[in-house]
Design a protein around this motif. Structure first.
Motif, PDB file in Angstrom:
ATOM      1  N   PHE A 124      -5.059   6.600  -4.170  1.00 23.80           N
ATOM      2  CA  PHE A 124      -5.463   6.383  -2.779  1.00 23.80           C
ATOM      3  C   PHE A 124      -6.408   5.183  -2.687  1.00 23.80           C
ATOM      4  O   PHE A 124      -6.297   4.368  -1.765  1.00 23.80           O
ATOM      5  N   THR A 125      -7.336   5.087  -3.636  1.00 23.59           N
ATOM      6  CA  THR A 125      -8.247   3.940  -3.648  1.00 23.59           C
ATOM      7  C   THR A 125      -7.464   2.638  -3.776  1.00 23.59           C
ATOM      8  O   THR A 125      -7.692   1.679  -3.033  1.00 23.59           O
ATOM      9  N   LEU A 126      -6.518   2.594  -4.720  1.00 23.52           N
ATOM     10  CA  LEU A 126      -5.693   1.397  -4.906  1.00 23.52           C
ATOM     11  C   LEU A 126      -4.851   1.113  -3.667  1.00 23.52           C
ATOM     12  O   LEU A 126      -4.675  -0.046  -3.275  1.00 23.52           O
ATOM     13  N   GLY A 127      -4.351   2.162  -3.029  1.00 20.22           N
ATOM     14  CA  GLY A 127      -3.474   1.989  -1.886  1.00 20.22           C
ATOM     15  C   GLY A 127      -4.163   1.456  -0.647  1.00 20.22           C
ATOM     16  O   GLY A 127      -3.550   0.707   0.136  1.00 20.22           O
ATOM     17  N   PHE A 128      -5.426   1.798  -0.454  1.00 19.62           N
ATOM     18  CA  PHE A 128      -6.140   1.340   0.740  1.00 19.62           C
ATOM     19  C   PHE A 128      -6.772  -0.043   0.559  1.00 19.62           C
ATOM     20  O   PHE A 128      -7.240  -0.641   1.541  1.00 19.62           O
ATOM     21  N   LEU A 129      -6.785  -0.568  -0.649  1.00 13.12           N
ATOM     22  CA  LEU A 129      -7.398  -1.877  -0.884  1.00 13.12           C
ATOM     23  C   LEU A 129      -6.683  -3.030  -0.173  1.00 13.12           C
ATOM     24  O   LEU A 129      -7.341  -3.845   0.489  1.00 13.12           O
ATOM     25  N   SER A 157       0.808  -1.219   0.000  1.00 16.58           N
ATOM     26  CA  SER A 157       0.000   0.000   0.000  1.00 16.58           C
ATOM     27  C   SER A 157       0.841   1.268   0.000  1.00 16.58           C
ATOM     28  O   SER A 157       0.489   2.258  -0.648  1.00 16.58           O
ATOM     29  N   LEU A 158       1.948   1.239   0.749  1.00 16.33           N
ATOM     30  CA  LEU A 158       2.735   2.445   0.969  1.00 16.33           C
ATOM     31  C   LEU A 158       3.176   3.131  -0.328  1.00 16.33           C
ATOM     32  O   LEU A 158       2.979   4.341  -0.479  1.00 16.33           O
TER      33      LEU A 158
END
Length: 495
Positions: A246-251, A212-213
């Motif tokens: 951000f959407t991809l990162g929080f998945l 995610s980072l």
């Protein structure tokens, strides 16, 4: 020439308040990808056109897998079926020609006793399926092309992202990106099951945060760049500060949490449907829908309400993709269907056809006003109909690619060892699509940077169609050359 402030407003208006087009037309446009795959497969299986890979091979590969989709939503936007026909015609002609004897000699052969081969460790439990590479590569190509093409007048407004309700080509592209990520995310889960081990929740969360980072950092960089350069942006898409990274990162961390729920609900598809239904019920029975669509932007949450709330829908899409990966990735989908490769392939095709039909049926009953719930699709909300549409669309694309590959490249599934399988895999996949798939997220990042560069240096609303096509083909060529170069140098950029 309008002032910079006025021109920025013109560009924002150009992508705002749009209502999209029909699902049927979107299917016709995106069908150009599988149709081009048919011609590519005929050229390769009958004439070994892409082995060895020469400059002419690269040019044809580029024209079929990159330029053809570009033409489908630009010059042939009103006649995509004609474009498909123009691609199929030479496929029929080449197929009718005598097979190249050199091509048949180059095909990996199946040893007579391969089916009974017991060589330990020769083949892994999971294989890299050629049709999956084709599907993911095609999706990435269309996504990268559309994010720049949308800023030009040659790109029909009905294909751009809708404001609130409706369907469009770019709406399906965003969801497909998430779905395809879910498909490959099934790989570590399947490896765990094959090895008979279970990773503790805390360890899964730590591992997911490592993935995610980098995405969250990219989201922050994009946010700073957009605000700092006063770049035109569509606020109602994700919000004032939120963006797709951000959407991809929080998945990943949320998916890690949901993996624990498999002990209660042993199906990613069931989890996806349950999450989508609960989210839809909340939208319909509370003030959440009104808040997302009409609330004033007074604090950080309300400023980014679209991105934050739609995350639940994208999470459901990711889980639906992960469910597809659970039966697409394994070498043997069902041990009870027999040990022959033909039986396994037939079982896979039937399973994919079943889920394509199931998602399509659920979408029909969710959206039909006479026989169903009469709900409208909304990418902005990422509501239940949007989740079901994305799952149905991508399942159908996967099925089409699998069926085409099964018809032209059955040798891959007869490979008796890893070396033969790798050779067969390279024979059955486009070098261009393989390159896009290998470094997909990095190429997507470069595509975003190039899109910003073009928009800051070219008055995209004022250029002629000829200049537009020159820019788009040049942009596509740069991205393709970069992707193929990285693949040639055996470089994988992990983000």
């Amino acid at each position: 020439m309008a002032s910079s402030a006025t021109y920025k407003q013109l560009k924002e208006d150009f992508v705002s308040n749009l209502s999209g087009g029909s699902v049927a037309e979107i299917n016709y446009v995106t069908a150009v990808g599988p149709v081009a795959f048919i011609l590519w497969s005929v050229l390769q299986s009958r004439q070994s056109f892409f082995r060895p890979y020469k400059p002419l091979s690269f040019l044809v590969d580029f024209l079929l897998d990159v330029v053809a989709p570009l033409l489908a939503f630009t010059l042939y936007a009103n006649t995509p079926l004609l474009l498909s026909g123009l691609i199929l015609a030479p496929a029929v002609f080449v197929y009718a020609l005598p097979s190249n004897p050199i091509a048949s000699k180059k095909r990996p052969k199946l040893p007579p006793n391969a089916q009974n081969s017991k060589s330990p460790g020769a083949l892994s439990v999971l294989s890299t399926k050629p049709f999956l590479t084709t599907y993911r590569g095609s999706m990435l190509v269309i996504t990268c092309l559309a994010i720049l093409a949308v800023d030009f007048r040659i790109f029909p407004r009905r294909f751009a992202k809708v404001e609130t309700w409706g369907t469009s080509l770019m709406d399906v592209g965003v969801g497909s990106f998430v779905f395809s990520a879910g498909v490959v995310a099934a790989r570590p889960v399947l490896k765990e099951r094959a090895e008979g081990r279970a990773t503790p929740l805390l360890q899964r969360l730590v591992y997911s945060m490592r993935h995610s980072l980098p995405l969250l950092v990219l989201g922050i960089i994009r946010l700073i760049s957009v605000k700092g350069l006063d770049y035109a942006e569509h606020v109602t898409e994700y919000g004032v500060h939120w963006n797709f990274f951000f959407t991809l990162g929080f998945l990943p961390p949320f998916v890690a949490l949901f993996q624990s729920a498999l002990k209660v609900i042993p199906s990613y598809a069931a989890l996806a449907i349950l999450l989508g239904v609960i989210y839809q019920v909340v939208l319909e029975t509370t003030s959440l829908k009104a808040f997302i669509l009409t609330a004033p932007r007074t604090d950080l949450f309300s400023m980014n309400r679209e991105g934050i709330c739609s995350f639940f829908g994208y999470l459901a899409i990711f889980l639906a993709g992960q469910d597809a990966g659970m039966f697409v990735l394994p070498r043997s989908i069902n041990p009870r269907s027999g040990t022959s490769n033909g039986s396994q392939r037939g079982t896979l095709l039937l399973t994919m056809a079943f889920w394509t039909s199931a998602w399509a049926a659920m979408y029909f009953f969710a959206t039909h006003f006479s026989y169903g719930a009469g709900l409208d699709v909304s990418r902005r909300l990422a509501n239940l109909p949007y989740v079901l549409w994305i799952a149905a669309f991508n399942s159908a694309q996967l099925l089409a690619c699998c069926a085409i590959e099964s018809a032209f490249f059955p040798t891959f599934y007869n490979a008796a060892d890893a070396k033969t399988e790798q050779e067969a895999y390279e024979t059955a996949t486009s070098r261009v699509l393989r390159a896009f798939n290998r470094n997909g997220l990095f190429v997507f990042l470069i595509a975003n940077l190039l899109t910003g560069l073009v928009n800051m240096t070219v008055p995209t609303l004022d250029v002629t169609p000829a200049v537009t096509m020159g820019i788009l083909v040049g942009y596509a060529g740069v991205l393709t050359a970069l992707a193929v170069a990285l693949d040639t140098w055996n470089i994988s950029v992990k983000l």
